[in-house]
Design a protein around this motif. Structure first.
Motif, PDB file in Angstrom:
ATOM      1  N   PRO A  86      27.555  41.674  57.827  1.00  0.00           N
ATOM      2  CA  PRO A  86      27.842  40.286  57.512  1.00  0.00           C
ATOM      3  C   PRO A  86      26.629  39.498  57.055  1.00  0.00           C
ATOM      4  O   PRO A  86      26.710  38.708  56.113  1.00  0.00           O
ATOM      5  CB  PRO A  86      28.402  39.733  58.837  1.00  0.00           C
ATOM      6  CG  PRO A  86      28.970  40.911  59.525  1.00  0.00           C
ATOM      7  CD  PRO A  86      28.062  42.038  59.168  1.00  0.00           C
ATOM      8  N   ASP A  87      25.469  39.691  57.701  1.00  0.00           N
ATOM      9  CA  ASP A  87      24.299  38.930  57.302  1.00  0.00           C
ATOM     10  C   ASP A  87      23.890  39.265  55.863  1.00  0.00           C
ATOM     11  O   ASP A  87      23.493  38.391  55.101  1.00  0.00           O
ATOM     12  CB  ASP A  87      23.135  39.229  58.253  1.00  0.00           C
ATOM     13  CG  ASP A  87      23.395  38.675  59.645  1.00  0.00           C
ATOM     14  OD1 ASP A  87      24.213  37.750  59.756  1.00  0.00           O
ATOM     15  OD2 ASP A  87      22.782  39.170  60.606  1.00  0.00           O
ATOM     16  N   LEU A 106      26.310  37.519  53.499  1.00  0.00           N
ATOM     17  CA  LEU A 106      26.029  36.094  53.386  1.00  0.00           C
ATOM     18  C   LEU A 106      24.755  35.845  52.597  1.00  0.00           C
ATOM     19  O   LEU A 106      24.635  34.858  51.877  1.00  0.00           O
ATOM     20  CB  LEU A 106      25.928  35.474  54.782  1.00  0.00           C
ATOM     21  CG  LEU A 106      27.226  35.502  55.604  1.00  0.00           C
ATOM     22  CD1 LEU A 106      26.973  34.909  56.978  1.00  0.00           C
ATOM     23  CD2 LEU A 106      28.326  34.757  54.895  1.00  0.00           C
ATOM     24  N   ARG A 111      33.485  29.276  63.789  1.00  0.00           N
ATOM     25  CA  ARG A 111      32.282  29.955  64.292  1.00  0.00           C
ATOM     26  C   ARG A 111      32.668  31.036  65.307  1.00  0.00           C
ATOM     27  O   ARG A 111      32.085  32.133  65.314  1.00  0.00           O
ATOM     28  CB  ARG A 111      31.341  28.938  64.926  1.00  0.00           C
ATOM     29  CG  ARG A 111      29.974  29.530  65.317  1.00  0.00           C
ATOM     30  CD  ARG A 111      29.103  28.464  65.956  1.00  0.00           C
ATOM     31  NE  ARG A 111      28.771  27.410  65.017  1.00  0.00           N
ATOM     32  CZ  ARG A 111      27.748  27.451  64.176  1.00  0.00           C
ATOM     33  NH1 ARG A 111      26.942  28.506  64.172  1.00  0.00           N
ATOM     34  NH2 ARG A 111      27.499  26.450  63.369  1.00  0.00           N
ATOM     35  N   ASN A 148      33.827  34.174  63.608  1.00  0.00           N
ATOM     36  CA  ASN A 148      32.695  34.983  63.140  1.00  0.00           C
ATOM     37  C   ASN A 148      32.177  35.891  64.255  1.00  0.00           C
ATOM     38  O   ASN A 148      31.820  37.049  64.028  1.00  0.00           O
ATOM     39  CB  ASN A 148      31.565  34.086  62.645  1.00  0.00           C
ATOM     40  CG  ASN A 148      31.903  33.400  61.330  1.00  0.00           C
ATOM     41  OD1 ASN A 148      32.810  33.813  60.621  1.00  0.00           O
ATOM     42  ND2 ASN A 148      31.173  32.334  61.015  1.00  0.00           N
ATOM     43  N   ARG A 158      37.264  36.250  50.402  1.00  0.00           N
ATOM     44  CA  ARG A 158      36.162  37.063  50.927  1.00  0.00           C
ATOM     45  C   ARG A 158      35.385  37.730  49.808  1.00  0.00           C
ATOM     46  O   ARG A 158      34.180  37.958  49.928  1.00  0.00           O
ATOM     47  CB  ARG A 158      36.701  38.129  51.892  1.00  0.00           C
ATOM     48  CG  ARG A 158      37.151  37.586  53.227  1.00  0.00           C
ATOM     49  CD  ARG A 158      37.447  38.698  54.214  1.00  0.00           C
ATOM     50  NE  ARG A 158      38.082  38.152  55.396  1.00  0.00           N
ATOM     51  CZ  ARG A 158      39.395  38.046  55.562  1.00  0.00           C
ATOM     52  NH1 ARG A 158      40.195  38.480  54.609  1.00  0.00           N
ATOM     53  NH2 ARG A 158      39.893  37.520  56.648  1.00  0.00           N
ATOM     54  N   ASP A 173      32.183  34.663  56.163  1.00  0.00           N
ATOM     55  CA  ASP A 173      31.892  33.546  57.059  1.00  0.00           C
ATOM     56  C   ASP A 173      33.077  32.576  57.063  1.00  0.00           C
ATOM     57  O   ASP A 173      33.376  31.936  56.058  1.00  0.00           O
ATOM     58  CB  ASP A 173      30.622  32.826  56.593  1.00  0.00           C
ATOM     59  CG  ASP A 173      30.147  31.783  57.594  1.00  0.00           C
ATOM     60  OD1 ASP A 173      30.943  31.376  58.460  1.00  0.00           O
ATOM     61  OD2 ASP A 173      28.974  31.371  57.505  1.00  0.00           O
ATOM     62  N   HIS A 174      33.746  32.455  58.209  1.00  0.00           N
ATOM     63  CA  HIS A 174      34.942  31.617  58.294  1.00  0.00           C
ATOM     64  C   HIS A 174      34.658  30.134  58.089  1.00  0.00           C
ATOM     65  O   HIS A 174      35.570  29.380  57.766  1.00  0.00           O
ATOM     66  CB  HIS A 174      35.642  31.835  59.645  1.00  0.00           C
ATOM     67  CG  HIS A 174      36.339  33.150  59.755  1.00  0.00           C
ATOM     68  ND1 HIS A 174      35.680  34.314  60.096  1.00  0.00           N
ATOM     69  CD2 HIS A 174      37.640  33.503  59.550  1.00  0.00           C
ATOM     70  CE1 HIS A 174      36.535  35.322  60.107  1.00  0.00           C
ATOM     71  NE2 HIS A 174      37.719  34.871  59.781  1.00  0.00           N
ATOM     72  N   ARG A 175      33.428  29.712  58.279  1.00  0.00           N
ATOM     73  CA  ARG A 175      33.105  28.304  58.051  1.00  0.00           C
ATOM     74  C   ARG A 175      33.266  27.940  56.579  1.00  0.00           C
ATOM     75  O   ARG A 175      33.536  26.782  56.243  1.00  0.00           O
ATOM     76  CB  ARG A 175      31.682  28.012  58.522  1.00  0.00           C
ATOM     77  CG  ARG A 175      31.494  28.137  60.035  1.00  0.00           C
ATOM     78  CD  ARG A 175      30.035  28.056  60.421  1.00  0.00           C
ATOM     79  NE  ARG A 175      29.265  29.156  59.836  1.00  0.00           N
ATOM     80  CZ  ARG A 175      27.953  29.305  59.994  1.00  0.00           C
ATOM     81  NH1 ARG A 175      27.274  28.415  60.722  1.00  0.00           N
ATOM     82  NH2 ARG A 175      27.325  30.333  59.443  1.00  0.00           N
ATOM     83  N   TRP A 176      33.104  28.901  55.693  1.00  0.00           N
ATOM     84  CA  TRP A 176      33.343  28.706  54.259  1.00  0.00           C
ATOM     85  C   TRP A 176      34.682  29.281  53.844  1.00  0.00           C
ATOM     86  O   TRP A 176      35.343  28.760  52.931  1.00  0.00           O
ATOM     87  CB  TRP A 176      32.227  29.379  53.449  1.00  0.00           C
ATOM     88  CG  TRP A 176      30.901  28.729  53.589  1.00  0.00           C
ATOM     89  CD1 TRP A 176      29.951  28.979  54.534  1.00  0.00           C
ATOM     90  CD2 TRP A 176      30.361  27.702  52.763  1.00  0.00           C
ATOM     91  NE1 TRP A 176      28.858  28.187  54.348  1.00  0.00           N
ATOM     92  CE2 TRP A 176      29.077  27.381  53.258  1.00  0.00           C
ATOM     93  CE3 TRP A 176      30.837  27.017  51.641  1.00  0.00           C
ATOM     94  CZ2 TRP A 176      28.261  26.423  52.677  1.00  0.00           C
ATOM     95  CZ3 TRP A 176      30.039  26.045  51.051  1.00  0.00           C
ATOM     96  CH2 TRP A 176      28.765  25.752  51.573  1.00  0.00           C
TER      97      TRP A 176
END
Length: 347
Positions: free
Chosen positions: A10-11, A14, A227, A230, A283, A289-292
């Protein structure tokens, strides 16, 4: 992507999608939504010009074009609202279950809400739009719990494939029950039709007003859970180790998704596949990232369902094809594609 891959990438995902790129994607999707909204007001059984649109938006209805505009405005707003709700609910369901096949339609949640509403109308004389929403939400919640329980039985727990198969079986059974309830009630068959296929043809500002409080609470719960979703993507044990209250996060997010599904189904019927297609597309362009993801899913879902409604009105003029059929034609091949991707087993 496997569950193990998701924990390590994930990092990196992002990092390849900086904030300004994701902001541009959301802005571009908003612009596309504006274009689709304009098309929804202008196109249909009778195309209207700019002068009729301006007059119709001002409340005039002296000509056929102005009257058409006045009817299409609430229809457009309802399609946007329902599309945003279903897409957000789908993204949240996928995050809660870590199942790339999760969708309000595939898991039978929409059909559970439909059966609850149809039963309430046929046997309990429900007529209030607010009562539709409450009973639809209860039906959606009960079906979601039932499908998850069935999918969790046996070795391996709630795997994506088991949940999808359980949801498909339950959805088929509930659809048969909806038909069984409808058959002896020819007196209200027209009212029931929407809860078989799904559509936004009966839109009104009053209907939109009734569902807004439920949608507002649902969207708020989903966004506040972003959050936490995530963290859940890393696995329950690791999420708990990071200080996340796993049960609370999962319950709050699931409640938000059920509210969105129940309210949307109460006014538009069981529209499927929006909650499956849109989160996957989002995605691809902005990452996990669920915040976006949730805001973009809401905007893209609104655009997709509104566009599908326009297509349904244009391809079969002067009649129209219900939007639930259009989304099924789009979503069914996409569902097959996701199932056949052997690498996609969990989020």
């Amino acid at each position: 992507m496997t569950a193990t891959d998701t924990r390590t990438t994930p990092d990196a995902d992002l990092a390849r999608r900086p904030a300004h790129v994701r902001t541009l994607w959301i802005a571009g999707t908003l612009a596309a939504l504006a274009v689709v909204m304009a098309a929804s007001v202008a196109l249909g059984a009778r195309d209207v010009g700019l002068s009729d649109i301006v007059a119709g938006l001002g409340g005039a209805e002296s000509t056929l074009g102005e009257a058409a505009v006045k009817k299409r405005v609430p229809r457009t707003l309802l399609a946007m609202t329902v599309g945003a709700a279903l897409a957000t609910a789908g993204a949240v369901m996928q995050g809660v279950t870590r199942n790339p096949l999760a969708d309000p339609g595939i898991l039978g949640v929409n059909m559970g809400a439909s059966l609850a509403v149809v039963t309430g109308i046929a046997y309990f004389g429900l007529t209030s739009p607010t009562s539709y929403i409450w009973i639809a939400t209860a039906g959606a919640a009960a079906t979601a719990l039932f499908v998850y329980t069935i999918g969790s039985l046996g070795r391996g727990g709630a795997t994506p494939l088991k949940l999808a198969l359980s949801g498909a079986a339950v959805s088929a059974a509930l659809a048969s029950l909806v038909t069984a309830v409808m058959l002896p009630r020819n007196d209200i068959a027209g009212t029931f039709r929407m809860w078989q296929i799904g559509g936004v043809g009966g839109a009104s500002f009053e209907k939109i007003g009734h569902i807004l409080p439920f949608l507002a609470v649902g969207f708020l719960l989903c966004l506040l859970s972003a959050r936490g979703l995530n963290s859940l993507a890393l696995g329950d044990e690791l999420a708990a180790g990071l200080g996340e209250k796993v049960v609370v996060t999962r319950a709050a997010a699931a409640l938000g998704a059920v509210l969105l599904c129940g309210a949307a189904t109460a006014v538009a019927g069981p529209i499927g596949f929006v909650g499956l297609v849109v989160p996957h597309l989002c995605r691809l362009v902005i990452g996990p990232d669920h915040r976006w993801l949730l805001p973009l899913a809401a905007v893209l879902g609104a655009a997709l369902l509104t566009a599908a409604d326009v297509v349904g009105r244009v391809v079969n003029r002067p009649s129209e094809i219900d939007v639930g059929i259009i989304t099924a034609l789009i979503g069914a091949p996409f569902f097959i594609y996701i199932v056949r991707r052997q690498k996609v087993r969990a989020l």
